[in-house]
Design a protein around this motif. Structure first.
Motif, mmCIF file in Angstrom:
data_model
loop_
_atom_site.group_PDB
_atom_site.id
_atom_site.type_symbol
_atom_site.label_atom_id
_atom_site.label_comp_id
_atom_site.label_asym_id
_atom_site.label_seq_id
_atom_site.Cartn_x
_atom_site.Cartn_y
_atom_site.Cartn_z
ATOM 1 N N SER A 59 3.113 -9.642 2.145
ATOM 2 C CA SER A 59 1.817 -9.738 2.821
ATOM 3 C C SER A 59 1.062 -11.008 2.437
ATOM 4 C CB SER A 59 0.936 -8.535 2.467
ATOM 5 O OG SER A 59 1.523 -7.351 2.920
ATOM 6 N N LYS A 60 0.970 -11.255 1.138
ATOM 7 C CA LYS A 60 0.170 -12.398 0.677
ATOM 8 C C LYS A 60 1.030 -13.641 0.556
ATOM 9 C CE LYS A 60 -2.863 -9.070 -0.008
ATOM 10 N NZ LYS A 60 -4.176 -8.834 0.527
ATOM 11 N N SER A 97 0.823 -1.217 0.000
ATOM 12 C CA SER A 97 0.000 0.000 0.000
ATOM 13 C C SER A 97 0.854 1.262 0.000
ATOM 14 C CB SER A 97 -0.903 0.051 1.229
ATOM 15 O OG SER A 97 -1.637 -1.125 1.322
ATOM 16 N N ASP A 110 1.325 -3.750 -10.027
ATOM 17 C CA ASP A 110 1.091 -4.264 -8.671
ATOM 18 C C ASP A 110 1.081 -5.779 -8.755
ATOM 19 O OD1 ASP A 110 0.144 -5.067 -6.223
ATOM 20 O OD2 ASP A 110 -1.585 -3.713 -6.190
HETATM 21 C C1 LIG Z 1 -4.071 -5.795 -5.389
HETATM 22 C C2 LIG Z 1 -3.589 -5.398 -4.043
HETATM 23 N N1 LIG Z 1 -2.576 -4.535 -3.956
HETATM 24 C C3 LIG Z 1 -2.115 -4.135 -2.764
HETATM 25 C C4 LIG Z 1 -2.672 -4.591 -1.578
HETATM 26 C C5 LIG Z 1 -2.122 -4.103 -0.271
HETATM 27 O O1 LIG Z 1 -1.099 -4.953 0.173
HETATM 28 P P1 LIG Z 1 -0.337 -4.665 1.558
HETATM 29 O O2 LIG Z 1 -1.123 -5.350 2.632
HETATM 30 O O3 LIG Z 1 1.028 -5.278 1.379
HETATM 31 O O4 LIG Z 1 -0.276 -3.209 1.740
HETATM 32 C C6 LIG Z 1 -3.739 -5.494 -1.631
HETATM 33 C C7 LIG Z 1 -4.384 -5.970 -0.392
HETATM 34 O O5 LIG Z 1 -5.394 -6.618 -0.379
HETATM 35 C C8 LIG Z 1 -4.207 -5.914 -2.896
HETATM 36 O O6 LIG Z 1 -5.218 -6.780 -3.005
#
Ligand SMILES: Cc1ncc(COP(=O)(O)O)c(C=O)c1O
Length: 388
Positions: free
Chosen positions: A232-233, A99, A200
């Motif tokens: 994160s994921k 983010s 992204d």
């Molecule tokens: C497509 C996408 N980009 C970015 C993010 C944000 O990721 P982070 O938690 O690393 O900020 C998400 C979170 O759901 C997402 O789905």
């Protein structure tokens, strides 16, 4: 008082997903299929690295760009997996989640009046930042082409004000992945244009069929692409807040200013944990993907049997079936399903107005939860005689 505040901020909406998850909390017995994060615990070796960092007093600021060891590891990751070289000294930033990387990237490149092309339906985290920069989102409706962006769609959207194209594959909310040949077509169109690409790729490690292609690896694209990724994921680390921004030196040298004035650096403890993710956890995503794949096939087959039209996702952990045959607006359907049948899904309109007529289901939940949720959905749709 309110009128003193920034009108652009006042006009921003609370994200539709948040709005709906707040509603879900009023239905404690509902099966929650709105979840946007892995349902696995962060792997033990990563948690241990976080605890070690605290014990060793690794609790002060790091370099603004992040720990050099972590940038080194991120550089190796990009080279080994996607064949792109980024210099850890000046082409990588460690951000507070993807983010903050997205925010930093947009604020580094956008000026008042610029246009940013957004293929939709899309993740709702982009448009508000574009607006806060005084720029204008230009939406391309991809629902007409199984959620895949094509050169002819792009041609129609590009103007002399276009500053950036946003790409997100594997995609949230559809799970769609663009194959290498499809990305190559986009790249050859973009090669002669002075347009940045913000790619992204946060779900890159959650690709189930074929290989993920990083957009920056395509001919001529590295110089104009900012790649966003993170742990994160891939490593179930959403709460640790670590992301990566990869871009050529000319961009990163400017982006680091935006990042530094915003946050100084990403959390030091989390950076140590993320280092373990990259150095010791290369197999962690595959373990989770094995489960996601079983769940994806289960959910997809159930939805198809119930008569939903749905594109089979090849990545991420979402499905985006059409509910057009049920003759209800997405929000109304989602609300009724929640309040009358105890299943929470996200209305497609949370992902832009073009998401009307769709719902998003997440399969980041156990198989037994999915089974119960889908049983309830099936029963509800049948009992309401919603199927036309
Ligand atoms: C497509 C996408 N980009 C970015 C993010 C944000 O990721 P982070 O938690 O690393 O900020 C998400 C979170 O759901 C997402 O789905």
């Amino acid at each position: 008082m309110k009128e003193w505040l920034n009108p652009t901020v006042r006009q921003l909406q609370i994200p539709g997903i948040r709005h709906f998850s707040n509603l879900v909390s009023q239905f404690p017995h509902a099966i929650n299929l709105t979840v946007g994060q892995p349902d696995f615990a962060t792997p033990d070796h990563i948690k241990k690295a976080g605890c070690e960092a605290i014990k060793l007093n690794e609790t002060t600021y790091t370099h603004n760009a992040g720990l050099l060891e972590l940038r080194d590891a991120a550089s190796v990751f990009m080279h080994k997996k996607y064949g792109i070289n980024y210099n850890p000294e000046n082409e990588i930033l460690i951000t507070s989640g993807a983010s903050e990387g997205i925010d930093t990237a947009f604020r580094t490149i956008l000026q008042q009046g610029d246009e940013v092309i957004l293929p939709v339906p899309n993740y709702p985290g982009y448009e508000p930042i574009i607006r806060l920069c005084g720029a204008k989102p230009v939406l391309i409706d991809t629902t007409t082409n199984h959620f895949k962006l094509t050169v002819s769609m792009l041609e129609k959207a590009v103007t002399d004000k276009t500053k950036c194209l946003l790409l997100n594959f594997p995609n949230n909310p559809t799970g769609v992945v663009l194959q290498k040949e499809e990305l190559e077509e986009l790249a050859s169109f973009l090669a002669s244009k002075t347009i940045f690409i913000l790619s992204d790729e946060i779900y890159s490690e959650n690709t189930y069929e074929g290989e993920h292609t990083s957009f920056a690896s395509l001919p001529g694209m590295r110089e104009k692409t900012i790649v966003i990724n993170g742990v994160s994921k891939s490593h179930s680390m959403t709460g640790w807040r670590i992301g990566f921004l990869f871009a050529p030196k000319e961009i990163t040298e400017e982006a680091i200013k935006v990042h530094s004035y915003n946050t100084i650096c990403a959390s030091t403890i989390s950076q140590h944990a993320a280092l373990s993710a990259l150095l010791k956890g290369s197999l962690d995503p595959a373990l989770m993907n094995k489960q996601y794949l079983i769940r994806r096939d289960y959910m997809f087959n159930r939805l198809v049997k119930m008569g939903f039209e749905v594109v089979k996702p090849q990545g991420a952990f979402y499905m985006f079936p059409s509910i057009k045959h049920l003759n209800l607006a997405s929000f109304d359907f989602a609300y009724r399903l929640l309040s009358e049948a105890g299943v929470a899904v996200v209305p497609g309109t949370a992902f832009s107005a073009e998401g009307e007529g769709y719902i998003r289901l997440s399969y980041a939940s156990s198989l037994s939860q999915l089974e119960e949720g889908l049983n309830r959905l099936e029963k509800y749709v049948k009992s309401q005689h919603l199927v036309s």
